[in-house]
Design an enzyme around this catalytic site. Structure first.
Site, mmCIF file in Angstrom:
data_model
loop_
_atom_site.group_PDB
_atom_site.id
_atom_site.type_symbol
_atom_site.label_atom_id
_atom_site.label_comp_id
_atom_site.label_asym_id
_atom_site.label_seq_id
_atom_site.Cartn_x
_atom_site.Cartn_y
_atom_site.Cartn_z
ATOM 1 N N ASP A 59 0.808 -1.226 0.000
ATOM 2 C CA ASP A 59 0.000 0.000 0.000
ATOM 3 C C ASP A 59 0.838 1.271 0.000
ATOM 4 O OD1 ASP A 59 0.865 -0.503 2.578
ATOM 5 O OD2 ASP A 59 -1.087 -0.216 3.521
ATOM 6 N N ASP A 470 4.825 0.921 13.257
ATOM 7 C CA ASP A 470 4.156 -0.385 13.389
ATOM 8 C C ASP A 470 5.023 -1.498 13.997
ATOM 9 O OD1 ASP A 470 1.984 0.790 12.230
ATOM 10 O OD2 ASP A 470 2.229 -0.174 10.293
#
Ligand SMILES: *[C@@H]1O[C@H](CO)[C@@H](O)[C@H](O)[C@H]1NC(C)=O
Ligand SMILES: *[C@@H]1O[C@H](CO)[C@@H](O)[C@H](O)[C@H]1NC(C)=O
Ligand SMILES: *[C@@H]1O[C@H](CO)[C@@H](O)[C@H](O)[C@H]1NC(C)=O
Ligand SMILES: *[C@@H]1O[C@H](CO)[C@@H](O)[C@H](O)[C@H]1NC(C)=O
Ligand SMILES: *[C@@H]1O[C@H](CO)[C@@H](O)[C@H](O)[C@H]1NC(C)=O
Ligand SMILES: *[C@@H]1O[C@H](CO)[C@@H](O)[C@H](O)[C@H]1NC(C)=O
Ligand SMILES: *[C@@H]1O[C@H](CO)[C@@H](O)[C@H](O)[C@H]1NC(C)=O
Ligand SMILES: *[C@@H]1O[C@H](CO)[C@@H](O)[C@H](O)[C@H]1NC(C)=O
Ligand SMILES: *[C@@H]1O[C@H](CO)[C@@H](O)[C@H](O)[C@H]1NC(C)=O
Length: 821
Positions: A59, A470
């Site tokens: 993405d 993350d």
């Protein structure tokens, strides 16, 4: 108008003036190996006609092709600051007829965060290079619903024909010339009626997800003629139908009768042998959500729909994402729970067309679970148990939209998750009944998708320490070996900044951005990041921003994201630094004098000589309005550099006076590195506009520059990137990107990199030729794409979401039902 024209003329003059100084120097670039992906992999696509031809799309970090040894090679590393939105890949199609052909639908956001329209990138050589077909609308590679699809499909009987299902109400588009030109299919009127949050004023969650997938029925036609039967899924529910079919190659369309449009169709996969369309559904667009869903099959011959959802009742607390068929075994298929956050991610398999299913784990008797898998994270050990918070137990994965069985090998499968690519080579063992046990392997070698927030290269100890979105961050003891663990204890999903103490460089500080409940958001290490302890001086609500550690490591200066600038010595409680404005954008510590700190806000340069307690304005950064970074000579007190929206500034007198570096019109990340000759001035590295945006090195304190990046290494959005220079190896620089991990660059032909493994192959063939503009093209002025740095946690998330990796659904769960990555 006048000033704009003048500055363009000046820029052109500057460019001409600098030509001799700007001769590029050849660099060799490799990824610092993290090895496990590190971000969302929305889909993996196997070519149905050529064995071993496999692509993955991400993405925020472009697309990859799988190599014969199952490692992956990036295809879009050429994307530079003018083409950063190429790294958002919303759909991918590999040609079943001419298998050399590859198409990528690219663009990052459909809201204002990405000012550019999207494009189809066309390759006739498996992604070695591309031509560009611009689209008249935006494409959302990092938008909600990006795991749905594929929205881009090639007619298997007439491969000049492609269809593309657009977002944002833009409908269905068709090309008949191998994707070079496109026109809207006016007869297809459904545009989708669902946006995750119509009230979102940022436009991120309020945009229509649009069309979901396009699936041809090859059995309806013959080679050489357009395929008559085409199915299209649309992200609609309730009042609007969401599965459509054409029987005349796309001239006319109708809703498939008998459909159930309660949920959104995520995948539509056709079994030619069974003449059946299989569809997975979820009640959200993904990728973080889903609290219910279904799996259906549509018998094309009879028009009969059958509900084959694997679970029901209270066991159905998730939607379905990935769906794959084994074309060699009609009736064998698998579906993934899009997100089962507790007790684990879930995947189901059937060998009888969905009449009976087995899970990859099953409850024995609560709380005991039978795990029908062996977990193998050899290629990226940090993915495993020690890398996780106690709340994080979803080992099988989450955000599972891309689940695929190799069409040539029933034992081989690959699936994308929110964090990596998993898969294996013994899938048929799943069919052995109660003794079944398949091995889930981490198979993302070469996929480097980290969103890098900060890098340091201290003068002693490990050469590189990273802060990433993350996955916390890593100590890179070996640049070519995946780390064994991410930062732990405290374990945060995202670390935003790092610093080391100049006189005692094994002392490190890191800060997190508060998206995890695990501990205070500042931590200190005295062993170069191997072990950590929380900084107990921090308040629980302090997070984000920038951090600086004093030269002796006793004082921490923290420009927090919501509580102004704070300072603490000896881990005593932080106190506010009232003499610095809340608009402070950059801070730094002196690397030699423990009492001295620096800060910048607007055009003002501030200095503290009392350990950060008080600051005063010492110097001026000309017309700057937005200082980006302050860096300090590792050996010399008061020798500082500041990058700003107006250029690059250097002071050798603790900021009293600054020299504006000639020819640098804007600068972002900057760093100092080992000098070219012993005792010389450190090399200066800059992501800057010096007659054009690029990455530059100066060996003479900014008088002359060489460009160190090349046409094959664009590094995406310049304002998102971070840089550090190696203080021990002349010429070596580390560039942290937003979605393509960390690169390290060495002067080509210099001492070989300390590598025990083969470098990742990078394309040496011509990348896309960028527009040849003589006037430097300005970078996107919006900084929003850099703030939405993380692939799994876009900046705009609904306020009602669970914490990252937090539970957001499940039996008896009364907490938040919207999930965050
Ligand atoms: C792609 O590379 C091939 C082989 O080097 C070359 O012939 C072709 O012109 C290139 N195409 C583009 C679009 O750059
Ligand atoms: C459509 O789906 C959304 C999201 O699950 C849900 O909130 C809404 O109620 C659904 N609409 C209808 C009419 O079922
Ligand atoms: C449609 O699907 C929903 C959810 O699975 C189910 O509750 C409903 O009964 C179905 N409607 C029909 C008409 O089958
Ligand atoms: C579709 O329906 C036909 C007619 O009932 C049946 O023979 C065939 O097996 C069905 N296909 C599948 C995959 O169930
Ligand atoms: C499958 O193997 C793993 C590790 O080898 C083991 O932990 C697990 O219990 C096995 N599953 C079953 C059902 O035996
Ligand atoms: C995980 O932690 C255990 C216990 O501290 C340790 O024995 C093991 O080596 C660790 N594994 C990894 C991969 O670091
Ligand atoms: C953060 O916590 C500190 C100390 O508890 C408090 O003084 C301050 O008001 C809080 N700030 C915000 C923005 O809530
Ligand atoms: C550090 O800087 C302060 C302020 O300029 C000065 O008073 C002090 O002597 C310096 N310390 C050392 C060790 O040089
Ligand atoms: C700092 O000083 C040391 C010792 O003289 C030297 O080896 C090192 O290269 C210097 N570092 C830089 C970046 O100039």
């Amino acid at each position: 108008m006048y000033w704009q024209a003048l500055s363009a003329a000046l820029a052109l003059a500057t460019l001409l003036h600098l030509v001799s100084a700007l001769a590029p120097q050849s660099y060799s670039w490799q990824n610092v190996k993290i090895g496990g992906g590190g971000g969302f992999v929305p889909d993996i696509v196997f070519n149905p006609s050529e064995q071993g031809l496999v692509y993955a799309r991400t993405d925020i970090g472009g697309a990859y092709i799988m190599n014969a040894d199952e490692s992956w090679t990036p295809l879009l590393d050429f994307a530079d600051n003018d083409h950063w939105n190429y790294w958002g890949v919303d759909a991918l199609a590999t040609d079943p007829v001419d298998t050399n052909r590859l198409y990528l639908a690219t663009g990052m956001y459909t809201n204002s965060w990405d000012p550019n329209d999207g494009q189809i990138l066309i390759s006739t050589n498996k992604g070695q290079n591309f031509t560009v077909s611009p689209l008249p609308f935006k494409v959302g590679g990092n938008m909600p619903g990006r795991g749905i699809g594929e929205r881009l499909a090639i007619d298997p009987n007439s491969n000049n024909i492609l269809f593309f299902g657009a977002r944002s109400g833009n409908g269905l588009w068709k090309s008949t010339d191998f994707a070079q030109t496109w026109s809207q299919v006016e007869s297809f009127t459904a545009t989708g009626n669902y946006a995750p949050d119509p009230t979102d004023t940022s436009g991120y969650n309020s945009d229509l997800i649009g069309l979901a997938w396009v699936t041809f029925d090859p059995t309806s036609g013959t080679s050489g003629s357009p395929t008559p039967r085409i199915f299209v899924g649309v992200v609609s529910n309730g009042t609007q139908e969401n599965v459509f079919v054409s029987e005349d190659a796309g001239s006319t369309w109708s809703a498939v009768p008998g459909q159930n449009n309660t949920y959104f169709p995520h995948k539509g996969v056709l079994s030619a042998a069974e003449k059946t369309l299989y569809i997975s559904y979820s009640d959200g667009a993904g990728p973080y959500d889903g609290t219910s869903g279904a799996v259906m099959k549509f018998n094309i011959s009879t028009g009969v729909w059958t509900d084959i959802t694997p679970v029901s009742g209270s066991d159905l607390y998730f939607g379905f994402g990935g769906l794959t068929l084994d074309p060699q075994r009609p009736g064998t298929m698998m579906v993934a729970a899009l997100n089962s956050w507790w007790p684990n991610g879930q995947i189901f398999r059937t060998t009888d067309g969905g009449q009976t299913w087995t899970g990859i784990w099953e409850w024995l008797s609560y709380p005991a679970i039978n795990y029908y898998y062996t977990y193998d994270d050899t290629l990226a050990p940090w993915l495993g148990e020690n890398a996780t918070t106690t709340a994080f137990t979803t080992q099988v994965g989450w955000m599972m939209e891309g689940l695929n069985i190799d069409p040539f090998d029933s034992n081989h499968w690959l699936y994308g998750t929110g964090e990596t690519i998993y898969g294996g080579h013994d899938l048929l063992k799943w069919d052995l009944g109660a003794s079944r046990n398949v091995t889930i392997e981490s198979l993302a070698d070469g996929v480097e998708e980290e969103s890098v927030q900060a890098l340091i290269s201290p003068p002693t100890g490990p050469s590189l320490i990273s802060a990433v979105g993350d996955d916390g961050g890593f100590v890179h003891y070996d640049l070519n070996t995946p780390p064994a663990t991410m930062f732990t204890n405290p374990t945060w999903s995202t670390t935003v900044d790092l610093d080391y103490a100049g006189n005692d460089p094994t002392n490190i500080v890191r800060i997190g951005n508060g998206d995890s409940s695990d501990g205070l958001q500042a931590a200190l290490s005295t062993d170069s990041g191997n072990t950590w302890s929380e900084d107990y001086g921090a308040a629980e609500n302090f997070s984000g921003g920038k951090i600086a550690l004093s030269a002796n490591g006793d004082t921490v200066l923290w420009a927090t994201s919501g509580n102004g600038v704070q300072v603490s010595q000896y881990t005593n409680a932080f106190t506010a630094v009232s003499s610095l404005p809340s608009s402070t954008t950059a801070i730094a510590s002196d690397k030699r004098n423990d009492s001295i700190f620096y800060a910048a806000a607007g055009s003002d340069f501030y200095v503290s000589v009392d350990g950060g307690k008080t600051f005063s304005i010492e110097g001026s950064l000309a017309e700057s309005t937005s200082p980006v970074k302050i860096i300090v000579h590792p050996n010399v007190t008061g020798d500082v550099w500041v990058s700003t929206d107006q250029g690059l500034f250097h002071s050798t007198n603790t900021g009293s006076t600054f020299t504006a570096i000639s020819g640098v019109t804007e600068a972002w990340a900057i760093a100092l590195g080992a000098p070219a000759t012993a005792g010389g001035y450190p090399t200066v590295f800059a992501a800057a506009n010096i007659g054009g945006v690029g990455y530059f090195r100066s060996d003479d304190a900014g008088v002359n520059w060489v460009q160190i990046n090349d046409a094959a290494h664009g590094f995406g959005s310049v304002s998102s990137n971070v840089i550090t220079g190696d203080l021990r190896v002349y010429g070596r620089v580390y560039i942290g990107t937003n979605g393509r991990g960390i690169f390290y660059g060495d002067i080509a032909g210099a001492a070989p990199p300390p590598s025990s493994t083969a470098p990742i192959a990078s394309s040496t063939s011509n990348p896309i030729s960028s527009p040849t503009s003589t006037v430097p093209v300005s970078s996107p002025s919006s900084s929003s794409h850099s703030s939405s740095a993380s692939s799994s946690a876009p900046s705009a998330t609904p306020t009602s979401v669970a914490g990252e990796w937090g539970q957001c659904g499940g039996i008896g769960w009364t907490g938040p039902t919207a999930c965050a990555g």
